[in-house]
Structures are given as C-alpha cells and as structure tokens.
Design a protein around this motif. Structure first.
Motif, PDB file in Angstrom:
ATOM      1  N   THR A  52     -88.566 -92.460   0.357  1.00 45.02           N
ATOM      2  CA  THR A  52     -88.100 -91.133  -0.060  1.00 45.02           C
ATOM      3  C   THR A  52     -87.682 -91.142  -1.513  1.00 45.02           C
ATOM      4  O   THR A  52     -86.882 -91.992  -1.933  1.00 45.02           O
ATOM      5  CB  THR A  52     -86.914 -90.669   0.811  1.00 45.02           C
ATOM      6  N   THR A  54     -85.745 -88.697  -4.062  1.00 41.92           N
ATOM      7  CA  THR A  54     -84.851 -87.543  -3.999  1.00 41.92           C
ATOM      8  C   THR A  54     -84.545 -87.042  -5.395  1.00 41.92           C
ATOM      9  O   THR A  54     -84.182 -87.828  -6.284  1.00 41.92           O
ATOM     10  CB  THR A  54     -83.539 -87.917  -3.284  1.00 41.92           C
ATOM     11  N   ARG A  56     -82.002 -85.508  -7.457  1.00 39.26           N
ATOM     12  CA  ARG A  56     -80.556 -85.273  -7.437  1.00 39.26           C
ATOM     13  C   ARG A  56     -80.236 -84.264  -8.535  1.00 39.26           C
ATOM     14  O   ARG A  56     -80.414 -84.539  -9.725  1.00 39.26           O
ATOM     15  CB  ARG A  56     -79.811 -86.584  -7.659  1.00 39.26           C
ATOM     16  N   ASN A  89     -91.792 -80.865  -1.638  1.00 37.34           N
ATOM     17  CA  ASN A  89     -90.782 -80.178  -0.852  1.00 37.34           C
ATOM     18  C   ASN A  89     -90.595 -78.792  -1.458  1.00 37.34           C
ATOM     19  O   ASN A  89     -90.185 -78.650  -2.616  1.00 37.34           O
ATOM     20  CB  ASN A  89     -89.462 -80.966  -0.879  1.00 37.34           C
ATOM     21  N   GLY A 102     -79.286 -82.518  -3.285  1.00 39.42           N
ATOM     22  CA  GLY A 102     -80.468 -83.366  -3.342  1.00 39.42           C
ATOM     23  C   GLY A 102     -81.638 -82.724  -2.634  1.00 39.42           C
ATOM     24  O   GLY A 102     -81.475 -82.067  -1.603  1.00 39.42           O
ATOM     25  N   GLN A 103     -82.817 -82.925  -3.189  1.00 36.34           N
ATOM     26  CA  GLN A 103     -84.042 -82.391  -2.600  1.00 36.34           C
ATOM     27  C   GLN A 103     -84.993 -83.575  -2.348  1.00 36.34           C
ATOM     28  O   GLN A 103     -85.574 -84.131  -3.284  1.00 36.34           O
ATOM     29  CB  GLN A 103     -84.685 -81.389  -3.568  1.00 36.34           C
ATOM     30  N   PRO A 104     -85.153 -84.033  -1.087  1.00 32.62           N
ATOM     31  CA  PRO A 104     -85.946 -85.235  -0.819  1.00 32.62           C
ATOM     32  C   PRO A 104     -87.440 -84.933  -0.699  1.00 32.62           C
ATOM     33  O   PRO A 104     -87.841 -83.866  -0.229  1.00 32.62           O
ATOM     34  CB  PRO A 104     -85.381 -85.724   0.512  1.00 32.62           C
ATOM     35  N   GLU A 106     -90.895 -87.122   0.746  1.00 33.71           N
ATOM     36  CA  GLU A 106     -91.408 -88.333   1.382  1.00 33.71           C
ATOM     37  C   GLU A 106     -92.716 -88.752   0.711  1.00 33.71           C
ATOM     38  O   GLU A 106     -93.612 -87.933   0.507  1.00 33.71           O
ATOM     39  CB  GLU A 106     -91.632 -88.095   2.874  1.00 33.71           C
TER      40      GLU A 106
END
Length: 501
Positions: A52, A54, A56, A89, A102-104, A106
């Motif tokens: 992942t 992320t 931030r 995302n 935070g926006q993760p 994958e």
C-alpha cells in the motif's frame, strides 16, 4: 483551470516556525498550505503480495474555513499522466484546516529491484482550481518471502495444544539466521520464539510451540519471521495464519523425529515416535515417510496397536547420509476405537550428527616370549573409540624372518565396547634363528559402523640364542663311558673267579 506541480514546485511553502520536508505542496490563500507525502506499507514490499502506498495529506493552516478536496490519488511509474498506472483511489475527501488524512492505493509490482514510483494527487482548491501534485517515491521491491503454514493439535485435558509452524524456502538461494516469533488469540504461547541456522532452497522446517489455556476451535496466530539472504539483506515478514485446534476427543497422535549419528558407512536410522494422547488405543497405526534427499531401506511401517497414553517408535534405516539437518514428510494413518479412519501429515526435521569418535582398536601392552623358535605375543585389543566394535581378530602375518606358527597363530577377540579392552595371545614361528632382530607383523581386523577395518601392527623383537646342553668340568670322559668300563671290568673278574673255582 488545472495546474500540475512537481515536488517542491511551490516555493515559499513555509508556515510560521515549520520548515516543510522535501514534499510536494499546494498553495491556496497566502499562508495556507497542504502537504502531500507518500508512505509505503509494509516497509519491505515484495513481489508476492500487494503493498500500500498512502498519500498522507496535511492542511497546515491552524484555523479558518479554507479546505482542500482530494478528487483522486494514483500511483504510476512516471511523472506524467500517460505513464503506466499501478493503482488508483477515487474516493472524494475534504481536508480541513489543521487536519491530516490518508488516501491509500494498493499496488502490485511483479519484478524485484530498486524502483521509483510516482504518487499523483489530484486536488481541488476552494477557488475551483484543480491542482495535480506529483511526488516521487523511491523503494526497494524484494523477492517473495518464504511461505509459512500453521497447524494445531487437539486440545488436551488441561487446555494444552501444539502449534506447528512450517517455514518453506521457495527462493533460489539459502536463507540464514532464521528467527520466528508467534502470538495467538485463543491460546497462550509458551516460549514463543524459535531460531534456526539455515534453510536451503526447496527445503522446509517445522517449529513447534506449546499453547496453554487453549479454546478449542479456530486459532489465529501472528507470526513474525526474520532471516538474512546470502548478500546480507536482513528481511522481516509478519503474517496472520489460521489453524483449527480440535476438541479433546478428536486429538490426533503427535509425531516426533530423531536421528542416530552417522559414521563412516554413511548409514544411520531415523526414528519417528508416535505419542497417543487418547485414553483409548488406536489400531492399524502406519507411518509412511517421504524424503527425496534420503535413501530409505523401507518407507512404511505398521503397528497393530498403540495403547492410550503410550507411544511407539518406528525406526527407518537409511544410507548414503551426510551430516546436517534433514526434513521428511511423515504421514500417520490409524483407526480410532469407534472405527473412524484418520490421517495426520507433518513435516518433521532432525539434525544428523557425525560420530566424532568412532570405534578404533589399538594393540596395547604387547609382550613377546620365545621358546625353541616359537614366539608368543600377548597383549590387549583396546577400543580407544567411543562406539562399540565387533568381529575383532588378531593374527600373526608373514614377515621377514618370522611367520605364523602352525597352531594358535590367530585369536578371535569378538566384541569390544567403547573404552574397553580384551586380552589376547597369538603365536609365531622364528624362521631365521640367527637373526639379530626381527619384526613380528600382527594383523588386527574389526568392524565399526558396518565397515571392516584392517591394519598391520609391527612388533620389533630381538631373538635370544638357544642355550647348549651343559657338560661336566675338567674335560674327563663322559659318565656313561666310565660306567660301561666299570661294568666290563666287573664282568671279567667274575668270570675269572668261576674258572678258578
């Protein structure tokens, strides 16, 4: 209106007393700054699992109604929007003043090595302007980790169980310095750390842990494996593994593997011990071994019965063995008291040690006596090794001026335990009586670890000359001749007297 900002594209992004790190920033009104910083989890990403990245996002404005809107976050292999997309995302999110979120995303990377990924964050300002912040992220994607699996034995009367953690090395190189730590949810793991020296490619090892206060049923364990690759790379992986600990009445017998030391023959024995924790016996208990790296004389043995609370040992002979850790797959099949057929398969490991001090016969305390050319050699056949020897024979061999006597030239000593000795006596014949010295060759032969050893021990000896028959002093005639003369004279005198009479 859309603006694309590379890392540090906005100058003067410093809020009072705060020096921003080397990150991308986006400016709204003067004094309001959003900081975008990528992070990766886990810290050591691998090719066999997704990881992942992320985004931030921190709105460093302390007060006010200014906010930013995150429209999308994407990870690409380049800084422009046409580069290869790894993940995206599109969750819409607002970042208020003083807020961090935070926006993760994958990500799946198939090839190991040093990589630079680019985090693309699409932001909407309150003014309606759209800003793209692009941040590079340098990381090392490593090859896959060794695989791990977990099984659990049935729960005993006191709430005990055994957790069996198997680590299999699917890499193309050795791994060294293994350390495993285990914690579980429905059982208390006693002595929860194990270590191992190394694991070769394609090999596996099972680490056993004892659990107490176990709740029967599904078990979830957190396992952390640490190890080093041949190039010195220290790696760590943590995984959640599941197993089921059956109820007490469904407890299977446990399996354990031990190995005898290996000697000069390369042969040894593997012993699989089956422990039946049930109160009732199990019947038709068969153990079958699979071991690609070992040459087994037989791979399956059967016991008609293993009583409850007892154990049985199955011994498998094997040859052409080298010392070291060996892993076999053991399968136990058996029938319970109610007629249910069950099967247990485990990966078992044992270390085969080398016999450091094998049996070795030395001839000690040798003494030689001589009588009329016959040489008698007495001494002891001493086993100076630590293991038993058998079939010990001592005999006189042919040598220069000496050889075996016609009888009693060979002595069968038999078995001599390690550190013990047995006396012997053999006879030789002196073939050169006038020799000033001879060497008596003694051949000693014995069997240790199934291999016969033979060597010759040379015993130096100085022959003693035979003593001549003793004679009377003065050089006079022999006593026999004197006696005969006296008898003759007596006879003549007697005859003369008869004639005169």
């Amino acid at each position: 209106m859309r603006t694309t900002l590379a890392a540090l594209a906005v100058a003067g992004a410093v809020v009072a007393g705060l020096t921003l790190p080397a990150v991308g920033t986006a400016a709204a009104d003067e004094g309001d700054v959003l900081v975008v910083q990528p992070t990766v989890s886990p810290a050591q990403p691998t090719t066999d699992e997704n990881f992942t990245v992320t985004a931030r996002l921190t709105n460093v404005a302390e007060t006010g109604n200014d906010r930013y809107y995150v429209e999308s976050v994407a990870v690409r292999n380049g800084s422009d929007e046409s580069s290869t997309l790894y993940g995206r995302n599109d969750d819409f999110q607002a970042v208020l003043a003083g807020e961090t979120t935070g926006q993760p995303v994958e990500v799946d990377v198939d090839e190991p090595g040093n990589r630079t990924l680019y985090l693309h964050t699409e932001l909407q300002l309150q003014s309606g302007e759209t800003v793209d912040v692009v941040r590079p992220l340098s990381l090392v994607v490593r090859d896959r980790h060794p695989s791990m699996s977990l099984t659990a034995s049935g729960v005993g009367p006191a709430g005990e169980t055994q957790l069996n953690l198997t680590v299999a090395n699917g890499l193309e190189t050795d791994i060294r310095g293994l350390t495993v730590d285990v914690s579980a949810t429905n059982t208390t793991v006693e002595d929860n750390q194990r270590v191992g020296a190394s694991l070769t490619p394609g090999d596996a090892r099972t680490f056993r842990f004892t659990g107490t206060e176990t709740v029967a049923g599904p078990q979830t364990a957190t396992v952390t494996l640490s190890y080093a690759t041949p190039d010195g790379d220290q790696r760590t992986v943590t995984r959640e593994l599941s197993a089921v600990a059956p109820e007490p009445e469904a407890v299977d017998p446990s399996l354990d593997l031990t190995a005898d030391p290996v000697g000069v023959s390369g042969e040894t024995a593997l012993s699989v011990t089956v422990v039946n924790p049930r109160e009732s016996p199990v019947r038709a208990a068969a153990v079958e071994l699979e071991a690609d790296s070992l040459e087994l004389a037989e791979d399956r043995q059967l016991r008609p019965r293993v009583d409850g609370g007892s154990e049985a040992t199955y011994t498998f002979e094997t040859g052409q063995v080298t010392p070291g850790e060996k892993t076999v797959q053991a399968t136990l099949t058996y029938t319970t008291a109610d007629g249910t057929e069950r099967r247990v398969t485990e990966q078992l490991s044992a270390t085969i040690e080398r016999v450091d001090n094998p049996g070795n016969v030395s001839l000690t305390g040798l003494r030689v006596t001589q009588q009329s050319g016959r040489l008698s050699v007495r001494g002891s056949a001493s086993n100076v090794g630590g293991t038993n020897v058998s079939g010990v024979v001592v005999s006189v061999a042919d040598g220069d001026g000496v050889g075996p006597a016609q009888s009693e030239a060979r002595f069968f000593v038999g078995n001599v335990p390690g550190g013990d000795f047995t006396s012997f006596e053999v006879n030789g014949q002196l073939r050169t009586p006038n020799a000033s010295s001879v060497t008596i060759p003694l051949r000693v032969s014995y069997v240790t670890d199934g291999v016969r050893t033979e060597r010759v021990v040379e015993v130096p000896y100085r022959p003693q000359p035979d003593r001549p028959t003793s004679q009377p002093e003065g050089g006079g005639p022999p006593l026999v001749a004197v006696g005969a003369a006296l008898l003759a004279v007596g006879g003549v005198a007697l005859g003369w007297r008869r004639l005169r009479g």
